[in-house]
Design an enzyme around this catalytic site. Structure first.
Site, short mmCIF file in Angstrom:
data_model
loop_
_atom_site.label_atom_id
_atom_site.label_comp_id
_atom_site.label_asym_id
_atom_site.label_seq_id
_atom_site.Cartn_x
_atom_site.Cartn_y
_atom_site.Cartn_z
N GLU A 1 0.72 -1.11 -0.13
CA GLU A 1 0.01 -0.09 0.11
C GLU A 1 0.88 1.21 0.10
OE1 GLU A 1 -2.20 0.75 3.60
OE2 GLU A 1 -3.66 2.28 2.55
N ARG B 1 5.71 -12.66 9.11
CA ARG B 1 6.51 -11.26 8.99
C ARG B 1 7.73 -11.29 9.43
NH1 ARG B 1 4.27 -6.49 9.05
NH2 ARG B 1 2.10 -6.89 9.05
N LYS C 1 4.94 0.40 10.60
CA LYS C 1 4.69 1.39 9.69
C LYS C 1 4.69 3.00 10.66
CE LYS C 1 3.03 0.32 5.20
NZ LYS C 1 1.96 0.20 4.35
#
Length: 574
Positions: free
Chosen positions: A43, A269, A279
RNA sequence: UGCCGGGUCGUCCAACGGCAGGACAGCGGCCUUUGGAGCCGUUUAUCGUGGUUCGAAUCCACGCCCGGCAGCCA
């Protein structure tokens, strides 16, 4: 400069991870006609970091191994959070990591018309409805993790009405939050994601790519699977938190008319010690000025790592080494650094740089004499050649390479002690000149043995220590930025009560040395060039460098056995 | 506590039901014109309890522990 060209190792991860095994089986069964097409779908609302590098290496790596393709798809379904700035940065970072999407650059926004058509198909099949419940009400109706939800009062609207309402949503006749399009699945489903999830919401916001064309935007669960299918993705790899979404991924594709049904496979992850890969927290570090921008060399962002001096090959080797699995794991950052050193050791040119200069006068060396030694550029790579290094009567050595009263095991310079100057001569310390007032050591007076030219003597006598040095009048001034872990604790989030990850910030994560002396061959160094400063570590030229002032970033230290011995000695009462 | 997923050296990853192996870290040594690199050696692990089996990390059962999920985020 003379950096060795190392071809990217193409060896697949060894042994094959569970995803590759599965793909191998699919190919063997000729599923998808034996084709393998993956995708990396970030994204565009932030910068890529080492965690993304794991996903990138996985997806592009698999595509490469199977001579398939890996698409780069910007997952831009939320106009409020996404920006062109990030899109550009993502493309640059993926390319820098060594991957090529060929012609396969896509945006979810490319498919907005198709999404709309598929939504209408669901409506017509009675599998989607426009719901006028408020966001709060929807939450209430959804139930909880342990109790079932209940049906929306709008659930039984006829298809025609839903179709008209959805069209009115598209035309902008409703305010944000007034209504939403929902999939009609099962409000009592044990998986909350299946309790009539919203698939389209109203956002009166301009999109970076489609402008004002749309005021309704599809949700991830609806857009992602369709995007995958439209691109004929065979294996859709994502992280573990989407595991619960796979039933919805499959439900959407099973209920629309689309010929392709990719297989979603989830993996864990990446987590790393002594840093942060969230993030939100990365953004916080940048916005609060704790670091100096997204490319701060202390950040695990791709740009940060690049500026720090990491190579894409080292990052790739790291990704292959850690493997891919479903267990949540935390990799020691030392593993990353190991692969970095291994790569840099093979390719980085050696050079001499004095970080904390101490003046040395060779008292028996002729006043105006100067000579030049030939220094090998990289002992690991004979083909890297040599460079000239000037020598003169006045030199700089490292302050810590001299001790007036050396501890046991200290091999370096001390009163009366003989050491080797790398590539040059043996010198012996004859006198220590101090500032009378402060007692500070001003300079060291040494004699040299002309017979030791080149670093050995005819009598074959041995010296324990070899020091790096630079000739004072030939040396270049440089600023050196010493970087180390951003956080002192392995897990910065494990903070004392009432505190957050910021309490783990390492005050020494950046130490700037403004007055270093480096050998003159560095005059032509360009931003991004990587070197080994002998006996110190790996450094690269920072873009802040100007013709008047060189700036280096420390990428990684060398293993320092002596420092380790000293540290251990401190811990134990002798 | 509904659903989903996961538990193998300190860390990460392996092991058709058949000698638990590799890497990193650690430790010891060799070597060295970088106290670098390299080389050699070495310590340490199958979450628990039952069961199936000649044989279980692997299959079964019951537990225990850890992670994820209740956005009109992705």
């Amino acid at each position: 400069m003379n950096e060795a060209k190392i071809p990217a190792p193409e060896a697949p991860a060894n042994p094959p991870d569970f995803i590759r095994k599965r793909i191998r089986e699919d190919v063997a069964k000729n599923k998808n006609h034996g084709r393998v097409i993956t995708r990396f779908p970030p994204e565009p609302n932030g910068y890529l970091h080492i965690g993304h590098a794991k996903a990138i290496n996985l997806n592009f790596g698999i595509a490469r191994e199977y001579q398939g393709a890996c698409h780069l798809r910007l997952d831009d379904t939320n106009p409020e959070k996404e920006e062109q700035e990030y899109i550009d940065a993502i493309r640059e970072d993926v390319r820098w990591l060594g991957f090529d999407w060929g012609g396969h650059l896509y945006h979810a926004s490319d498919y907005y018309d198709r999404f709309y058509t598929y939504a209408v198909e669901l409506i017509e099949k009675g599998l989607a409805y426009v719901c006028h419940l408020s966001p709060d009400a929807i939450r209430e109706y959804r139930g909880t993790l342990t109790t079932p939800g209940k049906n929306s009062p709008f659930r039984q609207r006829p298809a025609d009405e839903n179709r008209a309402l959805f069209e009115r949503m598209r035309r902008g006749e409703f305010k944000e939050g007034e209504c939403v399009l929902r999939a009609k699945i099962d409000m009592e489903h044990p998986n909350i994601n299946m309790r009539d999830p919203a698939i389209y919401r109203i956002k009166h916001a301009a999109h970076p790519r489609t402008g004002d064309k749309w005021c309704i935007y599809p949700m991830y669960d609806f857009a992602h699977c369709i995007s995958d299918a439209l691109e004929n993705i065979t294996h859709s790899l994502c992280t573990l938190e989407f595991e619960d979404h796979r039933p919805l991924y499959d439900w959407v594709l099973d209920n629309i008319t689309i010929p392709c049904h990719p297989q979603q496979i989830e993996f864990a992850r990446l987590e790393l010690t002594h840093t942060l890969l969230s993030k939100r927290k990365l953004l916080q570090l940048v916005q609060e000025g704790i670091v100096n921008g997204w490319d701060d060399p202390r950040l695990p962002t791709i740009r940060g790592l690049r500026r720090r001096g990491y190579t894409p090959e080292a990052i790739g080797a790291f990704c292959r080494a850690i493997g891919v699995d479903k267990t949540n794991s935390v990799i020691d950052i030392g593993t990353l650094e190991y692969h970095l050193r291994e790569d840099l050791n093979r390719r980085a040119q050696r050079v001499m740089a004095v970080l904390h200069p101490l003046k040395v006068v060779i008292v028996n060396y002729p006043d105006n004499q100067a000579e030049t030694f030939s220094a090998e550029n990289n002992p690991e790579d004979p083909a890297s050649g040599t460079r000239p290094v000037p020598f003169a009567k006045t030199l700089y050595i490292e302050q810590e390479d001299f001790q007036e009263s050396p501890p046991k095991g200290y091999f370096r310079l001390a009163p009366g002690r003989e050491v080797r100057l790398k590539h040059a001569y043996y010198i012996t310390c004859q006198a220590v000149i101090k500032d009378e007032a402060t007692g500070e050591i001003k300079e060291i007076h040494c004699t040299y043995d002309p017979g030791s030219r080149g670093g050995s003597t005819p009598d074959g006598r041995r010296v324990k220590g070899t020091l790096h040095w630079v000739a004072a009048e030939h040396a270049l001034d440089a600023e050196v930025r010493l970087y180390s872990h951003l956080f002192t604790r392995p897990d910065p989030n494990q903070a004392p009560a009432g505190q957050d990850f910021r309490s783990a910030l390492n005050p020494q994560s950046l130490v700037t040395l403004p007055a270093c002396k480096v050998e003159p061959s560095l005059r032509v160094a360009m931003a991004g060039d990587r070197f080994q400063f002998m006996r110190h570590g790996y450094f690269c030229v920072d873009p802040d460098t100007t013709p008047a002032r060189l700036v280096f970033n420390r990428t990684a230290t060398l293993r320092d056995t002596w420092a380790k011995m000293m540290q251990k000695g401190q811990g134990q009462p002798e």
